[in-house]
Enzyme design. Structure first.
Site, PDB file in Angstrom:
ATOM      1  CG  HIS A  31      -5.723   2.980   5.527  1.00 31.02           C
ATOM      2  ND1 HIS A  31      -4.466   3.324   5.948  1.00 31.02           N
ATOM      3  CD2 HIS A  31      -5.887   3.557   4.298  1.00 31.02           C
ATOM      4  CE1 HIS A  31      -3.880   4.079   5.033  1.00 31.02           C
ATOM      5  NE2 HIS A  31      -4.719   4.231   4.011  1.00 31.02           N
ATOM      6  CG  ASP A  42      -0.241  10.455  -6.750  1.00 30.99           C
ATOM      7  OD1 ASP A  42      -0.254   9.399  -6.099  1.00 30.99           O
ATOM      8  OD2 ASP A  42      -1.289  11.081  -7.039  1.00 30.99           O
ATOM      9  CG  HIS A  88      -1.979   1.090   1.161  1.00 32.41           C
ATOM     10  ND1 HIS A  88      -3.320   0.810   1.046  1.00 32.41           N
ATOM     11  CD2 HIS A  88      -1.893   2.431   1.176  1.00 32.41           C
ATOM     12  CE1 HIS A  88      -4.008   1.942   1.010  1.00 32.41           C
ATOM     13  NE2 HIS A  88      -3.143   2.945   1.082  1.00 32.41           N
ATOM     14  CG  ASP A 139      -1.151   5.981   2.951  1.00 32.47           C
ATOM     15  OD1 ASP A 139      -1.531   5.731   1.792  1.00 32.47           O
ATOM     16  OD2 ASP A 139      -1.877   6.544   3.794  1.00 32.47           O
ATOM     17  CG  ASP A 140       0.129   9.060   0.345  1.00 31.75           C
ATOM     18  OD1 ASP A 140       0.207   8.955  -0.890  1.00 31.75           O
ATOM     19  OD2 ASP A 140      -0.919   8.819   0.981  1.00 31.75           O
ATOM     20  CD  GLU A 199      -6.836   6.559   5.511  1.00 28.10           C
ATOM     21  OE1 GLU A 199      -5.728   7.107   5.681  1.00 28.10           O
ATOM     22  OE2 GLU A 199      -7.391   6.494   4.396  1.00 28.10           O
ATOM     23  CG  HIS A 227      -7.821   3.884   0.080  1.00 27.87           C
ATOM     24  ND1 HIS A 227      -7.326   3.388  -1.103  1.00 27.87           N
ATOM     25  CD2 HIS A 227      -6.800   4.567   0.668  1.00 27.87           C
ATOM     26  CE1 HIS A 227      -6.052   3.736  -1.221  1.00 27.87           C
ATOM     27  NE2 HIS A 227      -5.706   4.458  -0.165  1.00 27.87           N
ATOM     28  CG  HIS A 281      -1.385   6.400  -2.576  1.00 29.71           C
ATOM     29  ND1 HIS A 281      -2.588   6.350  -3.223  1.00 29.71           N
ATOM     30  CD2 HIS A 281      -1.605   5.957  -1.311  1.00 29.71           C
ATOM     31  CE1 HIS A 281      -3.526   5.895  -2.388  1.00 29.71           C
ATOM     32  NE2 HIS A 281      -2.942   5.641  -1.224  1.00 29.71           N
TER      33      HIS A 281
END
Length: 355
Positions: free
Chosen positions: A240, A21, A17, A297-298, A219, A216, A19
């Site tokens: 999540h 971008d 998991h 995640d990010d 979360e 998703h 992303h």
């Protein structure tokens, strides 16, 4: 235990998991911004990180807002998207990640709309072009850095008009590195009948086409979002999913059916997915033997890497063995082929022994 110790204890990793971008290098944002003449709020890595990395106790909306600062730098630009995807492979290899599934919305990175979501202006870089570009970059990056990186195409909850095309792209590129479909962004329940909801129809199409599904859910939303993910989106994995523990019947069902939780420790504390380190749902998942993995995640917006998230999981109270188990869980619950899974497991056993 510090970061250095954690990196040594867990030298081989799997991530499900993350992303695309949300994993671009800050320096790359600056470099591309300068090349394309795009003004950013800072001209140094430290300065830009102060603008885009969110704090603990923020919110999911705060995290999403950060993307509007830097996503226009690469959205709509083929070379920039290629660079972002290729460097993602290198960054994975540096962390000891041997297999990763990276997700993204082709439509958010495209510019073939009157009002592009992130791109500064309309152009000819279509969602299909985005997928082709990312596939090309991930294939070369996987080869160059001796890892395996696959992709998941994401629907966007607030833009249901894109979902049919996302499902179509998943089918078209299923043999070129795309392994699944997702739905992301702020959680809300559809007010449409399942037969009329474009998102649900896209996931039904994906299911019928043999495309893997993750969503998703749970979360920051309620357990109802997770029920929807399972019953209307045919989810095999939940991104999540922390709020599942608020509904005993739901939680027992998830454990019984072996649904996989893609957990993100640091993200959960920064987006209000969880409020405490001492009584965190991830600790509950581990203690109960639920099927879960640990992910970033990010990283661009959270300021983390996978080692940081393992360290955070240890702070929650997980044992080293439970983190090892989460890595094996990720391998078995990945959307890789059976042959690829066996190869990943073999690498894990060589380092950690039989789990």
């Amino acid at each position: 235990m510090n970061r250095k110790d954690v990196a040594k204890r867990f030298p081989v990793k799997v991530e499900l998991h993350v992303h695309l971008d949300g994993a671009v290098r800050t320096q790359t944002i600056l470099d591309i911004g300068q090349k394309r003449g795009i003004k950013l709020p800072a001209s140094t890595v430290d300065g830009l990180n102060k603008e885009i990395v969110i704090s603990y106790g923020a919110s999911l909306d705060t995290l999403l807002a950060s993307f509007h600062i830097f996503a226009p730098v690469f959205a709509g630009d083929r070379d920039a998207v290629y660079t972002m995807a290729y460097e993602f492979c290198e960054d994975c290899a540096r962390q000891g990640i041997v297999y990763a599934e990276v997700r993204y919305s082709p439509h958010l990175l495209a510019n073939t709309f009157d009002k592009p979501a992130y791109a500064r202006e309309s152009g000819s870089f279509s969602p299909r072009d985005v997928v082709c570009t990312v596939n090309e970059a991930l294939e070369k990056g996987s080869r160059d850095f001796n890892i395996t990186v696959k992709s998941i195409l994401a629907c966007i909850r607030s833009s249901s008009e894109w979902s049919k095309e996302v499902a179509s792209l998943c089918k078209e590129f299923r043999n070129s590195g795309v392994v699944g479909i997702d739905i992301a962004m702020s959680e809300f329940l559809s007010d449409q009948h399942p037969d009329e909801c474009p998102h649900r129809q896209a996931f039904l199409t994906a299911k019928n086409d043999g495309i893997h599904r993750t969503t998703h859910a749970g979360e920051v939303g309620e357990p109802a979002n997770v029920y929807e993910a399972l019953d209307d989106y045919y989810a095999e994995r939940i991104g999540h999913g922390y709020r599942s523990i608020l509904d005993a019947k739901l939680y027992e069902r998830i454990k019984r059916e072996g649904i996989h939780f893609e957990t993100c420790p640091i993200s959960s504390l920064k987006t209000a997915g969880a409020s405490s380190r001492t009584d965190h749902p991830i600790l509950r998942f581990a203690t109960d033997g639920a099927n879960f993995s640990i992910n970033t995640d990010d990283p661009t917006v959270l300021g983390n890497d996978l080692t940081d998230d393992y360290l955070m999981a240890l702070e929650f109270g997980l044992t080293e063995k439970q983190i090892q188990t989460s890595i094996f869980n990720a391998a078995w619950s990945s959307f890789a082929s059976d042959k690829e899974k066996q190869e990943i497991i073999k690498k894990l056993v060589e380092v950690y022994g039989e789990n």
